[in-house]
Design a protein around this motif. Structure first.
Motif, PDB file in Angstrom:
ATOM      1  N   ASP A 197       0.620  -1.340   0.093  1.00 16.30           N
ATOM      2  CA  ASP A 197      -0.408   0.282   0.298  1.00 16.30           C
ATOM      3  C   ASP A 197       0.165   1.398   0.300  1.00 16.30           C
ATOM      4  O   ASP A 197       0.480   2.258   0.222  1.00 16.30           O
ATOM      5  CB  ASP A 197      -1.138  -0.428   1.227  1.00 16.30           C
ATOM      6  N   GLY A 198       2.137   1.258  -0.583  1.00 21.09           N
ATOM      7  CA  GLY A 198       3.046   2.130   0.112  1.00 21.09           C
ATOM      8  C   GLY A 198       3.566   2.924   0.858  1.00 21.09           C
ATOM      9  O   GLY A 198       4.183   3.709   1.285  1.00 21.09           O
ATOM     10  N   GLY A 199       3.474   1.942   1.716  1.00 19.60           N
ATOM     11  CA  GLY A 199       3.681   2.616   3.563  1.00 19.60           C
ATOM     12  C   GLY A 199       1.669   2.959   4.398  1.00 19.60           C
ATOM     13  O   GLY A 199       3.044   3.709   5.675  1.00 19.60           O
ATOM     14  N   ALA A 200       1.609   3.025   3.916  1.00 16.90           N
ATOM     15  CA  ALA A 200       0.415   4.514   5.007  1.00 16.90           C
ATOM     16  C   ALA A 200      -0.164   3.152   6.240  1.00 16.90           C
ATOM     17  O   ALA A 200      -0.501   3.998   6.762  1.00 16.90           O
ATOM     18  CB  ALA A 200      -0.553   4.069   3.695  1.00 16.90           C
ATOM     19  N   ALA A 201      -0.349   1.929   6.140  1.00 19.06           N
ATOM     20  CA  ALA A 201      -1.004   0.915   7.344  1.00 19.06           C
ATOM     21  C   ALA A 201       0.469   1.054   8.537  1.00 19.06           C
ATOM     22  O   ALA A 201       0.127   1.190   9.469  1.00 19.06           O
ATOM     23  CB  ALA A 201      -1.571  -0.095   6.979  1.00 19.06           C
ATOM     24  N   LEU A 202       1.594   0.984   7.913  1.00 21.13           N
ATOM     25  CA  LEU A 202       2.681   1.066   8.761  1.00 21.13           C
ATOM     26  C   LEU A 202       2.854   2.440   9.444  1.00 21.13           C
ATOM     27  O   LEU A 202       3.740   2.263  10.430  1.00 21.13           O
ATOM     28  CB  LEU A 202       3.652   0.604   8.031  1.00 21.13           C
ATOM     29  N   ASP A 203       2.864   3.201   8.356  1.00 15.65           N
ATOM     30  CA  ASP A 203       3.414   4.695   9.026  1.00 15.65           C
ATOM     31  C   ASP A 203       2.142   4.783   9.705  1.00 15.65           C
ATOM     32  O   ASP A 203       2.788   6.091  10.758  1.00 15.65           O
ATOM     33  CB  ASP A 203       3.126   5.241   7.907  1.00 15.65           C
ATOM     34  N   ALA A 204       1.093   4.683   9.930  1.00 18.31           N
ATOM     35  CA  ALA A 204       0.036   4.848  10.449  1.00 18.31           C
ATOM     36  C   ALA A 204       0.182   4.684  11.615  1.00 18.31           C
ATOM     37  O   ALA A 204      -0.511   4.931  12.332  1.00 18.31           O
ATOM     38  CB  ALA A 204      -1.105   4.475   9.869  1.00 18.31           C
ATOM     39  N   PHE A 205       0.771   3.397  11.832  1.00 16.77           N
ATOM     40  CA  PHE A 205       0.856   2.161  13.155  1.00 16.77           C
ATOM     41  C   PHE A 205       1.686   2.855  14.013  1.00 16.77           C
ATOM     42  O   PHE A 205       1.796   3.308  15.113  1.00 16.77           O
ATOM     43  CB  PHE A 205       1.414   1.228  12.747  1.00 16.77           C
ATOM     44  N   CYS A 206       3.039   3.085  13.052  1.00 18.92           N
ATOM     45  CA  CYS A 206       4.250   3.743  13.806  1.00 18.92           C
ATOM     46  C   CYS A 206       3.937   5.108  14.660  1.00 18.92           C
ATOM     47  O   CYS A 206       4.408   5.911  15.841  1.00 18.92           O
ATOM     48  CB  CYS A 206       5.725   3.856  13.036  1.00 18.92           C
ATOM     49  N   ARG A 207       2.988   5.961  14.044  1.00 21.17           N
ATOM     50  CA  ARG A 207       2.481   7.919  14.439  1.00 21.17           C
ATOM     51  C   ARG A 207       1.666   7.316  15.251  1.00 21.17           C
ATOM     52  O   ARG A 207       2.037   8.155  16.822  1.00 21.17           O
ATOM     53  CB  ARG A 207       1.754   8.300  13.083  1.00 21.17           C
ATOM     54  N   ALA A 208       1.175   6.146  15.158  1.00 24.68           N
ATOM     55  CA  ALA A 208      -0.120   6.919  17.014  1.00 24.68           C
ATOM     56  C   ALA A 208       0.788   5.700  17.404  1.00 24.68           C
ATOM     57  O   ALA A 208       0.253   5.718  19.370  1.00 24.68           O
ATOM     58  CB  ALA A 208      -0.814   5.983  16.103  1.00 24.68           C
ATOM     59  N   GLN A 209       1.934   4.982  17.754  1.00 28.94           N
ATOM     60  CA  GLN A 209       2.193   4.647  18.670  1.00 28.94           C
ATOM     61  C   GLN A 209       4.137   4.736  19.606  1.00 28.94           C
ATOM     62  O   GLN A 209       4.502   4.981  20.318  1.00 28.94           O
ATOM     63  CB  GLN A 209       2.827   2.632  18.156  1.00 28.94           C
ATOM     64  N   GLY A 210       4.515   6.389  18.139  1.00 29.93           N
ATOM     65  CA  GLY A 210       5.336   7.026  18.665  1.00 29.93           C
ATOM     66  C   GLY A 210       6.416   6.068  18.652  1.00 29.93           C
ATOM     67  O   GLY A 210       7.429   6.368  19.142  1.00 29.93           O
ATOM     68  N   ILE A 211       6.459   5.417  17.024  1.00 30.23           N
ATOM     69  CA  ILE A 211       7.923   4.554  16.982  1.00 30.23           C
ATOM     70  C   ILE A 211       8.397   4.788  15.472  1.00 30.23           C
ATOM     71  O   ILE A 211       7.540   5.727  15.295  1.00 30.23           O
ATOM     72  CB  ILE A 211       7.275   2.513  16.580  1.00 30.23           C
ATOM     73  N   GLN A 212       9.716   5.023  15.793  1.00 30.55           N
ATOM     74  CA  GLN A 212      10.645   5.765  14.711  1.00 30.55           C
ATOM     75  C   GLN A 212      10.268   4.987  13.568  1.00 30.55           C
ATOM     76  O   GLN A 212      10.785   4.033  13.939  1.00 30.55           O
ATOM     77  CB  GLN A 212      12.366   5.500  15.690  1.00 30.55           C
TER      78      GLN A 212
END
Length: 212
Positions: A197-212
């Motif tokens: 998906d171009g990274g959308a789902a992974l980026d959203a989860f990382c932002r929500a969890q404060g993961i670099q």
């Protein structure tokens, strides 16, 4: 009335409990967890866009930095021929990573780099039951137990993750790892984690969890 050291004693007990239960970690030992760097997801039946370049880059990274990790872990699908997720069986995916086929093999450059460094390296398999989906290594009882055992044996405090595909098996593994061991520090090596998906789902989860 509390004695002068009573608050400190309670504070130390609280921190000891958090450490013992994996809620927090003060250890700096690192683990590299590479999710499903397999031929079928790179040049085979279910290629992820950008996977060739990502796996070439990952192999270079591990050759340079692999010894910085106390433990390096690869997860890999090992599906039976009749796995229910295959499209010919009504599932969403083309046949992929069938056990003992070329497509199920770990990309050779990544495999050689992971095992060519000092320190422990291992491959953990998942997806071996024909009627069960196991995107995450935590869905496999044996894989989960082996991974958590490695975390404890090496006193791991932080985990770097990458692999294929970023929005499917990598995301599922990261989500479960965070839930099971929230005290660890997590980082996603995005250059080596292309997504469908171009990274959308992974980026959203990382932002929500404060993961670099």
């Amino acid at each position: 009335m509390l004695g002068p050291y009573r608050p400190l004693t309670l504070h130390l007990r609280m921190w000891r409990s958090l450490l013992q239960n994996g809620i927090i970690s003060l250890n700096m030992n690192r683990m590299l967890l590479i999710v499903d760097p397999q031929v079928d997801f790179v040049t085979g039946s279910l290629p992820v866009p950008g996977a060739v370049e990502a796996m070439d880059g990952l192999a270079d990274y591990v050759r340079r930095c692999g010894a910085d990790y106390a433990c390096r872990v690869i997860t890999a699908d090992r599906h039976p021929y009749d796995h229910f997720s295959f499209d010919r069986n009504g599932g969403p995916w083309p046949q992929h990573c069938v056990h003992d086929t070329v497509g199920a093999a770990v990309v050779p450059a990544v495999f050689d780099a992971v095992y060519g460094c000092c320190g422990e390296a291992m491959v953990l398999h998942k997806g071996m039951r024909s009627g069960v989906e196991e995107y995450s290594i935590f869905d496999s009882d044996s894989g989960r137990d082996a991974l958590l055992d490695a975390v404890r044996r090496h006193d791991i405090g932080s985990v770097d993750l990458c692999g294929l595909a970023g929005d499917v098996c990598l995301l599922a593994t990261l989500r479960d790892f965070v839930a099971v061991m929230p005290g660890l520090r997590f980082r996603v090596l995005r250059s080596y984690s292309p997504s469908l998906d171009g990274g959308a789902a992974l980026d959203a989860f990382c932002r929500a969890q404060g993961i670099q």
